[in-house]
Scaffold this active site. Sequence first.
Site, PDB file in Angstrom:
ATOM      1  N   GLN A 111       2.288  -1.439  23.502  1.00  0.00           N
ATOM      2  CA  GLN A 111       2.837  -2.588  22.785  1.00  0.00           C
ATOM      3  C   GLN A 111       4.249  -2.901  23.274  1.00  0.00           C
ATOM      4  O   GLN A 111       4.959  -2.041  23.789  1.00  0.00           O
ATOM      5  CB  GLN A 111       2.863  -2.313  21.274  1.00  0.00           C
ATOM      6  CG  GLN A 111       1.486  -2.221  20.636  1.00  0.00           C
ATOM      7  CD  GLN A 111       0.972  -0.805  20.527  1.00  0.00           C
ATOM      8  OE1 GLN A 111       1.337   0.056  21.322  1.00  0.00           O
ATOM      9  NE2 GLN A 111       0.121  -0.552  19.542  1.00  0.00           N
ATOM     10  N   VAL A 141      -9.222  -9.011  13.311  1.00  0.00           N
ATOM     11  CA  VAL A 141      -8.919  -7.835  12.499  1.00  0.00           C
ATOM     12  C   VAL A 141      -8.261  -6.755  13.353  1.00  0.00           C
ATOM     13  O   VAL A 141      -7.345  -6.064  12.914  1.00  0.00           O
ATOM     14  CB  VAL A 141     -10.208  -7.295  11.838  1.00  0.00           C
ATOM     15  CG1 VAL A 141      -9.919  -6.025  11.050  1.00  0.00           C
ATOM     16  CG2 VAL A 141     -10.821  -8.357  10.929  1.00  0.00           C
ATOM     17  N   ASP A 144     -22.586  -5.400  18.337  1.00  0.00           N
ATOM     18  CA  ASP A 144     -21.817  -4.188  18.588  1.00  0.00           C
ATOM     19  C   ASP A 144     -21.781  -3.930  20.092  1.00  0.00           C
ATOM     20  O   ASP A 144     -21.945  -4.867  20.883  1.00  0.00           O
ATOM     21  CB  ASP A 144     -22.392  -3.001  17.812  1.00  0.00           C
ATOM     22  CG  ASP A 144     -21.323  -1.955  17.496  1.00  0.00           C
ATOM     23  OD1 ASP A 144     -20.506  -2.202  16.598  1.00  0.00           O
ATOM     24  OD2 ASP A 144     -21.293  -0.924  18.181  1.00  0.00           O
ATOM     25  N   HIS A 183       2.432   2.102  16.076  1.00  0.00           N
ATOM     26  CA  HIS A 183       2.094   1.000  16.982  1.00  0.00           C
ATOM     27  C   HIS A 183       2.920   1.076  18.262  1.00  0.00           C
ATOM     28  O   HIS A 183       3.523   0.103  18.701  1.00  0.00           O
ATOM     29  CB  HIS A 183       2.298  -0.353  16.290  1.00  0.00           C
ATOM     30  CG  HIS A 183       1.473  -0.533  15.056  1.00  0.00           C
ATOM     31  ND1 HIS A 183       0.103  -0.484  15.074  1.00  0.00           N
ATOM     32  CD2 HIS A 183       1.826  -0.749  13.766  1.00  0.00           C
ATOM     33  CE1 HIS A 183      -0.364  -0.664  13.843  1.00  0.00           C
ATOM     34  NE2 HIS A 183       0.659  -0.815  13.030  1.00  0.00           N
ATOM     35  N   ARG A 218       0.813  -1.217   0.000  1.00  0.00           N
ATOM     36  CA  ARG A 218       0.000   0.000   0.000  1.00  0.00           C
ATOM     37  C   ARG A 218       0.847   1.268   0.000  1.00  0.00           C
ATOM     38  O   ARG A 218       2.044   1.225   0.254  1.00  0.00           O
ATOM     39  CB  ARG A 218      -0.916   0.021   1.227  1.00  0.00           C
ATOM     40  CG  ARG A 218      -1.972  -1.034   1.252  1.00  0.00           C
ATOM     41  CD  ARG A 218      -2.681  -1.059   2.591  1.00  0.00           C
ATOM     42  NE  ARG A 218      -1.766  -1.437   3.673  1.00  0.00           N
ATOM     43  CZ  ARG A 218      -2.060  -1.346   4.965  1.00  0.00           C
ATOM     44  NH1 ARG A 218      -3.232  -0.869   5.337  1.00  0.00           N
ATOM     45  NH2 ARG A 218      -1.179  -1.723   5.879  1.00  0.00           N
ATOM     46  N   ARG A 255     -11.284   9.488  13.463  1.00  0.00           N
ATOM     47  CA  ARG A 255     -10.064   9.414  12.669  1.00  0.00           C
ATOM     48  C   ARG A 255     -10.295   9.994  11.284  1.00  0.00           C
ATOM     49  O   ARG A 255     -11.320   9.737  10.644  1.00  0.00           O
ATOM     50  CB  ARG A 255      -9.594   7.968  12.582  1.00  0.00           C
ATOM     51  CG  ARG A 255      -9.075   7.433  13.912  1.00  0.00           C
ATOM     52  CD  ARG A 255      -8.774   5.948  13.853  1.00  0.00           C
ATOM     53  NE  ARG A 255      -7.720   5.659  12.883  1.00  0.00           N
ATOM     54  CZ  ARG A 255      -7.286   4.433  12.619  1.00  0.00           C
ATOM     55  NH1 ARG A 255      -7.827   3.389  13.236  1.00  0.00           N
ATOM     56  NH2 ARG A 255      -6.324   4.240  11.743  1.00  0.00           N
ATOM     57  N   TYR A 271     -12.237  -1.865  18.112  1.00  0.00           N
ATOM     58  CA  TYR A 271     -11.054  -1.011  18.293  1.00  0.00           C
ATOM     59  C   TYR A 271     -10.726  -0.946  19.779  1.00  0.00           C
ATOM     60  O   TYR A 271     -11.536  -0.518  20.602  1.00  0.00           O
ATOM     61  CB  TYR A 271     -11.334   0.389  17.752  1.00  0.00           C
ATOM     62  CG  TYR A 271     -10.182   1.360  17.935  1.00  0.00           C
ATOM     63  CD1 TYR A 271      -8.976   1.147  17.287  1.00  0.00           C
ATOM     64  CD2 TYR A 271     -10.311   2.477  18.752  1.00  0.00           C
ATOM     65  CE1 TYR A 271      -7.916   2.022  17.442  1.00  0.00           C
ATOM     66  CE2 TYR A 271      -9.261   3.363  18.914  1.00  0.00           C
ATOM     67  CZ  TYR A 271      -8.067   3.137  18.253  1.00  0.00           C
ATOM     68  OH  TYR A 271      -7.026   4.006  18.420  1.00  0.00           O
ATOM     69  N   LYS A 302       3.726   1.523   7.547  1.00  0.00           N
ATOM     70  CA  LYS A 302       3.985   0.535   8.590  1.00  0.00           C
ATOM     71  C   LYS A 302       5.312   0.798   9.292  1.00  0.00           C
ATOM     72  O   LYS A 302       6.029   1.733   8.979  1.00  0.00           O
ATOM     73  CB  LYS A 302       3.943  -0.867   7.996  1.00  0.00           C
ATOM     74  CG  LYS A 302       2.589  -1.231   7.389  1.00  0.00           C
ATOM     75  CD  LYS A 302       1.441  -1.080   8.386  1.00  0.00           C
ATOM     76  CE  LYS A 302       1.483  -2.096   9.495  1.00  0.00           C
ATOM     77  NZ  LYS A 302       0.321  -2.002  10.408  1.00  0.00           N
ATOM     78  N   PHE A 336      -7.773   2.681   7.387  1.00  0.00           N
ATOM     79  CA  PHE A 336      -7.933   1.520   6.514  1.00  0.00           C
ATOM     80  C   PHE A 336      -8.972   0.558   7.071  1.00  0.00           C
ATOM     81  O   PHE A 336      -9.095  -0.568   6.606  1.00  0.00           O
ATOM     82  CB  PHE A 336      -6.605   0.765   6.396  1.00  0.00           C
ATOM     83  CG  PHE A 336      -5.613   1.402   5.470  1.00  0.00           C
ATOM     84  CD1 PHE A 336      -5.743   1.280   4.089  1.00  0.00           C
ATOM     85  CD2 PHE A 336      -4.542   2.124   5.972  1.00  0.00           C
ATOM     86  CE1 PHE A 336      -4.817   1.853   3.234  1.00  0.00           C
ATOM     87  CE2 PHE A 336      -3.604   2.696   5.129  1.00  0.00           C
ATOM     88  CZ  PHE A 336      -3.742   2.563   3.755  1.00  0.00           C
ATOM     89  N   GLY A 374     -18.883  -0.440  13.365  1.00  0.00           N
ATOM     90  CA  GLY A 374     -17.715   0.394  13.091  1.00  0.00           C
ATOM     91  C   GLY A 374     -17.220   0.238  11.669  1.00  0.00           C
ATOM     92  O   GLY A 374     -17.793  -0.498  10.858  1.00  0.00           O
TER      93      GLY A 374
END
Length: 356
Positions: free
Chosen positions: A97, A266, A215, A92, A16, A127, A240, A74, A131, A193
Amino acid sequence: MKTIYLRSETKKGECRSPLTPQGAKILMAAGITVLVESSTTRTFSDQDYRDLGIEITTVPWQDMPTDVLILGLKELPVSDEPIAHDHIYFAHAFKGQDEAPQILARFNNGGGRIFDIEFLTDADNRRVAAFGYWAGFVGAGLGLLGYGHYQQQQTIFPAITPFANKESFIAAIQSQLGNNVNELSVMVMGALGRCGSGATDLLKAVGIDKLTLWDKQEYDESPKPITAILSQDVFINSVYLKGDIPPMIDQSLLADNSKLRIISDVSCDPNSANNPLPVYDAITNMKQPFVQAKYSEHHPVYVQAIDHLPTLLPKESSEEFAGALLLHLLQLGSENECSDVWQKAVDIFERIKCNG
């Protein structure tokens, strides 16, 4: 006016781009200098940019003047090298993380800043570019491909490569499922969402009739872990992650499972302390898209957790995302001061950097 440098992506399988050739032309017309690092994997070729008068460079971003804005998607290669440039990308590193301390230390030591795309939000805290829709679309489809594969065999799911377009993706799924499409039951968590709507659209396009769409209301009302998940063949998590939430699926739930075969995560937060699906502990990738869930020995459950799913439909996802981001790149590139969208992102970075 600033210079924006579109870097090549080093993450394996990432095709991408956050800036299309046409978008680069618009930036140039506004007086913003655009440099595009040569790439053989980007969904738009070097020649696509050259044809519109955009300069292609082989000079790495590290050798650019420090006032050049570095644009990517990324993560950067793992290193301890200090970073002096401002970077626009998905770092991230803002949600606890595992790799966050090292990433933040690199910017702290070099003086650069992170404009994290995940935290670019408008006045309503929505946002501005995401994506999510395509992540849900691809995540749901990959979950179905996994189901078709593992219903027939328990050999490793093969490596996967990008599809030409969504039509070819849908056709591949329908071919894999065959007559199973009429009997397959699928649950989408977070169905209202962006991710959830993409997942739902894919499932309907393929022909899945037995859909359970949950949801926040259904999630809040259900005891945890969520036993309703066990009545499904495929579970798609599109929630999310914003904070500490109890697990949707855990060891005790899988101990009673006799039907669930696929988890398509996801949202993909295995490295977060608040991971709502603590039955796997590492992201998957294009070479090995699925891993077997822990605690599922008696009835194997397979987890998909690729953290850059939309790259499987790189052109469509890039065009939508880059179109949404372009207006804000115009603002950032032409103003001496940050607009509210960018300033909020910097404020988040500064706060997390200090707290870290």
